[in-house]
Scaffold this active site. Structure first.
Site, PDB file in Angstrom:
ATOM      1  N   CYS A  99      17.964  16.032 -20.340  1.00 14.14           N
ATOM      2  CA  CYS A  99      18.530  15.833 -18.995  1.00 14.14           C
ATOM      3  C   CYS A  99      18.438  17.084 -18.108  1.00 14.14           C
ATOM      4  O   CYS A  99      18.022  17.005 -16.951  1.00 14.14           O
ATOM      5  CB  CYS A  99      19.977  15.385 -19.109  1.00 14.14           C
ATOM      6  SG  CYS A  99      20.924  16.266 -20.346  1.00 14.14           S
ATOM      7  N   THR A 111      25.836   0.661 -26.787  1.00  9.93           N
ATOM      8  CA  THR A 111      27.280   0.879 -26.604  1.00  9.93           C
ATOM      9  C   THR A 111      27.600   2.341 -26.277  1.00  9.93           C
ATOM     10  O   THR A 111      28.762   2.693 -26.107  1.00  9.93           O
ATOM     11  CB  THR A 111      28.044   0.480 -27.886  1.00  9.93           C
ATOM     12  OG1 THR A 111      27.435   1.187 -28.983  1.00  9.93           O
ATOM     13  CG2 THR A 111      27.963  -1.011 -28.154  1.00  9.93           C
ATOM     14  N   GLY A 112      26.578   3.190 -26.218  1.00  5.69           N
ATOM     15  CA  GLY A 112      26.794   4.607 -25.918  1.00  5.69           C
ATOM     16  C   GLY A 112      26.801   4.868 -24.418  1.00  5.69           C
ATOM     17  O   GLY A 112      26.586   3.953 -23.606  1.00  5.69           O
ATOM     18  N   ARG A 172      29.001  -0.559 -37.047  1.00  2.16           N
ATOM     19  CA  ARG A 172      30.403  -0.787 -36.670  1.00  2.16           C
ATOM     20  C   ARG A 172      30.556  -1.587 -35.376  1.00  2.16           C
ATOM     21  O   ARG A 172      31.622  -2.115 -35.093  1.00  2.16           O
ATOM     22  CB  ARG A 172      31.171   0.545 -36.581  1.00  2.16           C
ATOM     23  CG  ARG A 172      30.755   1.445 -35.457  1.00  2.16           C
ATOM     24  CD  ARG A 172      31.563   2.728 -35.397  1.00  2.16           C
ATOM     25  NE  ARG A 172      30.792   3.711 -34.661  1.00  2.16           N
ATOM     26  CZ  ARG A 172      30.036   4.617 -35.229  1.00  2.16           C
ATOM     27  NH1 ARG A 172      29.974   4.704 -36.534  1.00  2.16           N
ATOM     28  NH2 ARG A 172      29.342   5.468 -34.488  1.00  2.16           N
ATOM     29  N   HIS A 189      25.020  17.333 -14.103  1.00  2.00           N
ATOM     30  CA  HIS A 189      24.733  18.716 -14.485  1.00  2.00           C
ATOM     31  C   HIS A 189      24.336  19.495 -13.223  1.00  2.00           C
ATOM     32  O   HIS A 189      23.633  18.964 -12.353  1.00  2.00           O
ATOM     33  CB  HIS A 189      23.537  18.787 -15.434  1.00  2.00           C
ATOM     34  CG  HIS A 189      23.771  18.234 -16.807  1.00  2.00           C
ATOM     35  ND1 HIS A 189      24.996  17.858 -17.281  1.00  2.00           N
ATOM     36  CD2 HIS A 189      22.889  18.023 -17.831  1.00  2.00           C
ATOM     37  CE1 HIS A 189      24.867  17.435 -18.533  1.00  2.00           C
ATOM     38  NE2 HIS A 189      23.608  17.511 -18.887  1.00  2.00           N
ATOM     39  N   ARG A 214      28.518  24.556 -21.022  1.00  2.00           N
ATOM     40  CA  ARG A 214      29.237  23.281 -20.889  1.00  2.00           C
ATOM     41  C   ARG A 214      30.481  23.506 -20.045  1.00  2.00           C
ATOM     42  O   ARG A 214      31.220  24.490 -20.262  1.00  2.00           O
ATOM     43  CB  ARG A 214      29.642  22.794 -22.287  1.00  2.00           C
ATOM     44  CG  ARG A 214      30.217  21.411 -22.323  1.00  2.00           C
ATOM     45  CD  ARG A 214      29.207  20.306 -22.135  1.00  2.00           C
ATOM     46  NE  ARG A 214      28.185  20.322 -23.183  1.00  2.00           N
ATOM     47  CZ  ARG A 214      27.040  19.643 -23.115  1.00  2.00           C
ATOM     48  NH1 ARG A 214      26.746  18.916 -22.059  1.00  2.00           N
ATOM     49  NH2 ARG A 214      26.174  19.712 -24.095  1.00  2.00           N
TER      50      ARG A 214
HETATM   51  P1  A2P Z   1      27.996   2.705 -31.933  1.00  2.00           P
HETATM   52  O1  A2P Z   1      28.744   2.551 -30.632  1.00  2.00           O
HETATM   53  O2  A2P Z   1      28.035   1.470 -32.760  1.00  2.00           O
HETATM   54  O3  A2P Z   1      28.367   3.944 -32.696  1.00  2.00           O
HETATM   55  P2  A2P Z   1      26.921   8.205 -27.621  1.00  2.00           P
HETATM   56  O4  A2P Z   1      25.848   9.260 -27.564  1.00  2.00           O
HETATM   57  O5  A2P Z   1      27.534   7.901 -26.286  1.00  2.00           O
HETATM   58  O6  A2P Z   1      27.937   8.487 -28.680  1.00  2.00           O
HETATM   59  O7  A2P Z   1      26.159   6.843 -28.087  1.00  2.00           O
HETATM   60  C1  A2P Z   1      25.386   6.730 -29.261  1.00  2.00           C
HETATM   61  C2  A2P Z   1      24.847   5.308 -29.357  1.00  2.00           C
HETATM   62  O8  A2P Z   1      23.978   5.209 -30.513  1.00  2.00           O
HETATM   63  C3  A2P Z   1      25.915   4.236 -29.577  1.00  2.00           C
HETATM   64  O9  A2P Z   1      25.539   3.051 -28.931  1.00  2.00           O
HETATM   65  C4  A2P Z   1      25.898   4.068 -31.093  1.00  2.00           C
HETATM   66  O10 A2P Z   1      26.419   2.843 -31.539  1.00  2.00           O
HETATM   67  C5  A2P Z   1      24.396   4.131 -31.322  1.00  2.00           C
HETATM   68  N1  A2P Z   1      24.057   4.353 -32.736  1.00  2.00           N
HETATM   69  C6  A2P Z   1      24.494   5.354 -33.530  1.00  2.00           C
HETATM   70  N2  A2P Z   1      23.966   5.223 -34.783  1.00  2.00           N
HETATM   71  C7  A2P Z   1      23.177   4.115 -34.753  1.00  2.00           C
HETATM   72  C8  A2P Z   1      22.350   3.432 -35.713  1.00  2.00           C
HETATM   73  N3  A2P Z   1      22.225   3.874 -36.959  1.00  2.00           N
HETATM   74  N4  A2P Z   1      21.673   2.319 -35.330  1.00  2.00           N
HETATM   75  C9  A2P Z   1      21.795   1.845 -34.071  1.00  2.00           C
HETATM   76  N5  A2P Z   1      22.545   2.444 -33.112  1.00  2.00           N
HETATM   77  C10 A2P Z   1      23.231   3.561 -33.439  1.00  2.00           C
END
Ligand code: A2P
Length: 332
Positions: free
Chosen positions: A124, A9-10, A35, A233, A226
């Site tokens: 990156c 989801t990130g 979450r 970049h 940044r």
């Molecule tokens: P979530 O969306 O549930 O927070 P970004 O760097 O764009 O913020 O993305 C970080 C990614 O890592 C997201 O998909 C986030 O999920 C995921 N993430 C963060 N903590 C955990 C965890 N403990 N286990 C699995 N995925 C995680």
């Protein structure tokens, strides 16, 4: 290939999702934090529920691409790899571990062997720089590198993008990730500062470049900045070569190098920019010019989409090689 995408989801995970059709994925296990459990991820016309990382471990994927930050990688990457899953880790957790290959396929794919189950994807800003430096190093030798980066807010994931958008919409920034406003600004601070007064991002450029190009003593001086940009970049890179060079020869060397696109006609306003690199796989290079006072000095401007070649594409290329060399043959 059964593939777990940890951090689905990130920002990097979502970019990887749009590119997974390049891999022979038969089963996708999208993973995120507690979450996001229950959220649906659309892949190959199906809606797949987000899983917890513990559940993904039990499902025994062949390959796992981790893009969920260092803490998750430190804890879980060894658990997956010990079960025979090839882990491609986008975080900085394992990059400098001497037992972990740090791979840019165009440079050192020979480090991918069937018994190395944990592989690190470089930072990156490092990937795009070494993609251009490596072919030059092989022909002319490298004596010194000085780089200044102009890095997109997307390098800080969704929180970085959210801060920029909130500022532009004049909304309150809920959880700022930068110590100052980023819109209409430029902050010489990427990741936290270390005791030596360099930032961690700057030291990644130093240490990872040395490791990937197998040049442990290469002098590298980096300044990471940044800027309020989405899409890629940019880097101003000055290098001193071991041998003198002809600019046209060097330009055609880069034109022949895989994964690189040369855009270098400044009089016709042709040079790389994030607006050009956005959503592209290649690393773009231009402003190729000789130092006015040093026969062996070279200036370059390098731009790439940090979420593509800087992260998701590099990881997918590695997954593709692993599949071809160590999975497809075994399953056939
Ligand atoms: P979530 O969306 O549930 O927070 P970004 O760097 O764009 O913020 O993305 C970080 C990614 O890592 C997201 O998909 C986030 O999920 C995921 N993430 C963060 N903590 C955990 C965890 N403990 N286990 C699995 N995925 C995680």
């Amino acid at each position: 290939m059964k593939l777990a995408l940890v951090g689905a989801t990130g920002l990097v995970g979502k970019t990887a999702l749009t590119l997974l059709s390049r891999l022979p994925v038969t089963e996708l296990i999208p993973v995120a934090s507690e979450r996001s459990l229950g959220q649906m991820i659309s892949f190959n016309g199906k809606n797949i529920p987000v899983q917890s990382i513990e559940r993904a471990l039990k499902l025994e994927p062949d390959v796992a691409i981790f893009s969920a930050g260092s803490e998750v990688s430190k804890k879980y990457a060894p658990l997956f790899s010990r079960k025979g899953c090839y882990v491609i880790d986008n975080s900085s957790a394992w990059r400098m571990d001497e037992n972990v290959p740090l791979v840019v396929p165009e440079i050192n794919d020979s480090l991918l062997t069937h018994d190395k189950y944990l592989i690190a994807n470089p930072n990156c800003s490092t990937i795009q720089m070494v993609m251009v430096l490596h072919p030059i190093a092989r022909v002319y030798g490298l004596k010194k590198v000085i780089v200044s980066t102009y890095q997109s807010v997307t390098g800080t994931g969704y929180p970085g993008l959210a801060q920029l958008i909130s500022e532009r919409e004049e909304q309150e920034v809920a959880n700022p990730v930068y110590p100052y406003p980023i819109d209409l600004n430029c902050i010489p601070h990427c990741d936290r500062f270390l005791e030596n007064d360099y930032s961690r991002e700057e030291m990644k450029l130093v240490n990872e470049s040395r490791k990937i190009m197998d040049l442990p003593d290469l002098p590298v001086h980096a300044t990471a900045v940044r800027i309020p940009v989405i899409g890629g970049h940019s880097e101003s890179v000055y290098i001193e070569l071991e041998k003198s060079f002809d600019v046209d020869d060097l330009r055609s060397l880069l034109e022949r190098s895989p994964g690189i696109k040369v855009l270098d006609d400044p009089h016709a306003n042709l040079y790389p920019m994030p607006a050009i690199a956005h959503n592209k796989d290649d690393v773009f290079v231009g402003r190729i010019r000789k130092d006015l006072d040093n026969e062996r000095g070279l200036g370059l401007w390098i731009v790439a989409d940090n979420l593509r070649k800087g992260a998701a594409i590099n990881a997918i290329q590695i997954a593709e090689i692993i599949h071809q060399r160590f999975i497809a043959g075994v399953q056939a």
